[in-house]
Design a protein around this motif. Structure first.
Motif, PDB file in Angstrom:
ATOM      1  N   VAL A   1      23.531  36.148  45.868  1.00 40.93           N
ATOM      2  CA  VAL A   1      24.279  35.294  44.952  1.00 40.93           C
ATOM      3  C   VAL A   1      25.619  34.992  45.611  1.00 40.93           C
ATOM      4  O   VAL A   1      26.337  35.897  46.028  1.00 40.93           O
ATOM      5  N   SER A   2      25.929  33.713  45.712  1.00 42.92           N
ATOM      6  CA  SER A   2      27.203  33.244  46.249  1.00 42.92           C
ATOM      7  C   SER A   2      27.983  32.636  45.088  1.00 42.92           C
ATOM      8  O   SER A   2      27.397  31.997  44.217  1.00 42.92           O
ATOM      9  N   TYR A   3      29.301  32.830  45.063  1.00 43.03           N
ATOM     10  CA  TYR A   3      30.070  32.351  43.916  1.00 43.03           C
ATOM     11  C   TYR A   3      31.500  31.992  44.309  1.00 43.03           C
ATOM     12  O   TYR A   3      32.012  32.420  45.336  1.00 43.03           O
ATOM     13  N   ILE A   4      32.096  31.180  43.448  1.00 42.53           N
ATOM     14  CA  ILE A   4      33.508  30.815  43.567  1.00 42.53           C
ATOM     15  C   ILE A   4      34.125  31.037  42.197  1.00 42.53           C
ATOM     16  O   ILE A   4      33.552  30.631  41.180  1.00 42.53           O
ATOM     17  N   TYR A   5      35.264  31.702  42.172  1.00 45.35           N
ATOM     18  CA  TYR A   5      35.999  31.826  40.919  1.00 45.35           C
ATOM     19  C   TYR A   5      37.465  31.533  41.168  1.00 45.35           C
ATOM     20  O   TYR A   5      37.925  31.531  42.309  1.00 45.35           O
ATOM     21  N   ARG A   6      38.172  31.241  40.111  1.00 47.24           N
ATOM     22  CA  ARG A   6      39.601  30.962  40.185  1.00 47.24           C
ATOM     23  C   ARG A   6      40.325  32.099  39.480  1.00 47.24           C
ATOM     24  O   ARG A   6      40.077  32.401  38.326  1.00 47.24           O
ATOM     25  N   GLY A   7      41.231  32.744  40.222  1.00 52.81           N
ATOM     26  CA  GLY A   7      41.999  33.846  39.673  1.00 52.81           C
ATOM     27  C   GLY A   7      43.074  33.356  38.724  1.00 52.81           C
ATOM     28  O   GLY A   7      43.361  32.152  38.641  1.00 52.81           O
ATOM     29  N   VAL A   8      43.698  34.278  38.015  1.00 50.36           N
ATOM     30  CA  VAL A   8      44.743  33.912  37.062  1.00 50.36           C
ATOM     31  C   VAL A   8      45.944  33.270  37.757  1.00 50.36           C
ATOM     32  O   VAL A   8      46.694  32.524  37.140  1.00 50.36           O
ATOM     33  N   ASP A   9      46.103  33.518  39.063  1.00 44.96           N
ATOM     34  CA  ASP A   9      47.186  32.893  39.819  1.00 44.96           C
ATOM     35  C   ASP A   9      46.820  31.486  40.298  1.00 44.96           C
ATOM     36  O   ASP A   9      47.598  30.837  40.985  1.00 44.96           O
ATOM     37  N   GLY A  10      45.609  31.021  39.954  1.00 44.83           N
ATOM     38  CA  GLY A  10      45.160  29.687  40.346  1.00 44.83           C
ATOM     39  C   GLY A  10      44.470  29.649  41.695  1.00 44.83           C
ATOM     40  O   GLY A  10      43.950  28.614  42.104  1.00 44.83           O
ATOM     41  N   GLN A  11      44.454  30.759  42.400  1.00 44.74           N
ATOM     42  CA  GLN A  11      43.839  30.798  43.726  1.00 44.74           C
ATOM     43  C   GLN A  11      42.318  30.812  43.620  1.00 44.74           C
ATOM     44  O   GLN A  11      41.735  31.550  42.821  1.00 44.74           O
ATOM     45  N   GLU A  12      41.663  29.994  44.441  1.00 43.27           N
ATOM     46  CA  GLU A  12      40.209  29.963  44.503  1.00 43.27           C
ATOM     47  C   GLU A  12      39.729  31.095  45.401  1.00 43.27           C
ATOM     48  O   GLU A  12      40.255  31.296  46.497  1.00 43.27           O
ATOM     49  N   VAL A  13      38.750  31.842  44.912  1.00 44.77           N
ATOM     50  CA  VAL A  13      38.220  32.986  45.645  1.00 44.77           C
ATOM     51  C   VAL A  13      36.714  32.787  45.805  1.00 44.77           C
ATOM     52  O   VAL A  13      36.011  32.530  44.832  1.00 44.77           O
ATOM     53  N   GLU A  14      36.242  32.893  47.042  1.00 45.87           N
ATOM     54  CA  GLU A  14      34.813  32.803  47.317  1.00 45.87           C
ATOM     55  C   GLU A  14      34.272  34.201  47.581  1.00 45.87           C
ATOM     56  O   GLU A  14      34.966  35.047  48.142  1.00 45.87           O
ATOM     57  N   GLY A  15      33.047  34.437  47.164  1.00 49.21           N
ATOM     58  CA  GLY A  15      32.434  35.726  47.408  1.00 49.21           C
ATOM     59  C   GLY A  15      30.925  35.616  47.389  1.00 49.21           C
ATOM     60  O   GLY A  15      30.370  34.553  47.092  1.00 49.21           O
TER      61      GLY A  15
ATOM     62  N   ARG B   1      29.699  39.910  37.739  1.00 49.04           N
ATOM     63  CA  ARG B   1      30.904  40.199  36.968  1.00 49.04           C
ATOM     64  C   ARG B   1      32.108  39.838  37.824  1.00 49.04           C
ATOM     65  O   ARG B   1      32.179  40.215  38.986  1.00 49.04           O
ATOM     66  N   VAL B   2      33.045  39.120  37.239  1.00 46.16           N
ATOM     67  CA  VAL B   2      34.287  38.787  37.938  1.00 46.16           C
ATOM     68  C   VAL B   2      35.393  39.683  37.386  1.00 46.16           C
ATOM     69  O   VAL B   2      35.219  40.320  36.342  1.00 46.16           O
ATOM     70  N   PRO B   3      36.535  39.748  38.065  1.00 46.47           N
ATOM     71  CA  PRO B   3      37.619  40.590  37.548  1.00 46.47           C
ATOM     72  C   PRO B   3      37.936  40.241  36.092  1.00 46.47           C
ATOM     73  O   PRO B   3      37.925  39.068  35.705  1.00 46.47           O
ATOM     74  N   PRO B   4      38.234  41.251  35.267  1.00 50.53           N
ATOM     75  CA  PRO B   4      38.423  41.026  33.825  1.00 50.53           C
ATOM     76  C   PRO B   4      39.826  40.555  33.438  1.00 50.53           C
ATOM     77  O   PRO B   4      40.249  40.730  32.310  1.00 50.53           O
ATOM     78  N   ASP B   5      40.534  39.922  34.346  1.00 46.03           N
ATOM     79  CA  ASP B   5      41.929  39.558  34.088  1.00 46.03           C
ATOM     80  C   ASP B   5      42.133  38.083  33.728  1.00 46.03           C
ATOM     81  O   ASP B   5      43.188  37.538  33.934  1.00 46.03           O
ATOM     82  N   GLY B   6      41.107  37.439  33.214  1.00 39.48           N
ATOM     83  CA  GLY B   6      41.230  36.017  32.896  1.00 39.48           C
ATOM     84  C   GLY B   6      40.650  35.117  33.972  1.00 39.48           C
ATOM     85  O   GLY B   6      40.753  33.900  33.906  1.00 39.48           O
ATOM     86  N   THR B   7      40.036  35.717  34.970  1.00 39.61           N
ATOM     87  CA  THR B   7      39.393  34.966  36.043  1.00 39.61           C
ATOM     88  C   THR B   7      38.237  34.155  35.467  1.00 39.61           C
ATOM     89  O   THR B   7      37.533  34.609  34.578  1.00 39.61           O
ATOM     90  N   ARG B   8      38.032  32.944  36.007  1.00 37.55           N
ATOM     91  CA  ARG B   8      36.939  32.082  35.531  1.00 37.55           C
ATOM     92  C   ARG B   8      36.011  31.711  36.674  1.00 37.55           C
ATOM     93  O   ARG B   8      36.471  31.277  37.732  1.00 37.55           O
ATOM     94  N   LEU B   9      34.720  31.873  36.429  1.00 40.85           N
ATOM     95  CA  LEU B   9      33.718  31.403  37.393  1.00 40.85           C
ATOM     96  C   LEU B   9      33.756  29.891  37.452  1.00 40.85           C
ATOM     97  O   LEU B   9      33.880  29.228  36.422  1.00 40.85           O
ATOM     98  N   GLU B  10      33.623  29.336  38.661  1.00 42.78           N
ATOM     99  CA  GLU B  10      33.584  27.880  38.820  1.00 42.78           C
ATOM    100  C   GLU B  10      32.297  27.377  39.449  1.00 42.78           C
ATOM    101  O   GLU B  10      31.935  26.226  39.264  1.00 42.78           O
ATOM    102  N   HIS B  11      31.618  28.227  40.229  1.00 37.05           N
ATOM    103  CA  HIS B  11      30.423  27.778  40.941  1.00 37.05           C
ATOM    104  C   HIS B  11      29.594  29.007  41.305  1.00 37.05           C
ATOM    105  O   HIS B  11      30.140  30.003  41.775  1.00 37.05           O
ATOM    106  N   VAL B  12      28.280  28.934  41.075  1.00 32.95           N
ATOM    107  CA  VAL B  12      27.385  30.041  41.394  1.00 32.95           C
ATOM    108  C   VAL B  12      26.123  29.472  42.037  1.00 32.95           C
ATOM    109  O   VAL B  12      25.570  28.479  41.559  1.00 32.95           O
TER     110      VAL B  12
END
Length: 159
Positions: A88-102, A118-129
């Protein structure tokens, strides 16, 4: 279009391959589930072992599913996918607005039929999976090593 899907679609003519067969293979569906809703997604790319006989993608190959902040995304793959290496490949955006790929590690054949992202529970939002199924062929890598091309991919953009 996200970079992962765009690069995958651009790489397709370069030898993305899948399971053996003489004609375009039947395209399995992957199920994505979150917060009481599920969708089945057809592959954005799915080819036979030669990489030439590809099943045509759906008109809009990117699924949409509501995945609230802090909510996990459950992914179920059929036997045709779980019988091969996948990840599974994914992109999420952290609460600081930074895009993170994993991405997950490679899930070995017949090891499992599902994965919970599961992404970090700090308000991070998935954008692409993307669920990515590896081919069984080796390709010479740019660094002199070997690469396993992605044979098929199923994509959602969480809303």
């Amino acid at each position: 279009m996200h970079r992962g899907l765009k690069s995958l679609l651009l790489a397709a003519p370069l030898g993305v391959v899948a399971l053996a067969g003489c004609s375009a293979p039947s395209a399995p569906q992957v199920t994505f589930y979150s917060h009481g809703e599920a969708i089945e997604v057809a592959p954005a790319r799915f080819c036979d072992a030669t990489g030439e006989n590809c099943a045509p993608p759906a008109e809009d190959p990117v699924g949409k599913l509501r995945v609230p902040e802090k909510s996990p995304l459950q992914i179920s793959v059929p036997g045709e996918v779980s019988a091969t290496p996948w990840q599974v490949s994914y992109i999420y955006r952290g609460v600081d607005g930074q895009e993170v790929e994993g991405r997950t590690g490679v899930i070995r054949p017949d090891e499992r039929h599902s994965y919970t992202l599961r992404v970090p529970p700090d308000g991070t939002r998935l954008e692409h999976v993307e669920v990515q199924q590896y081919s069984g062929l080796l390709v010479l890598g740019e660094d002199g090593g070997v690469d396993f091309p992605i044979a098929a991919t199923w994509v959602i953009d969480p809303t």
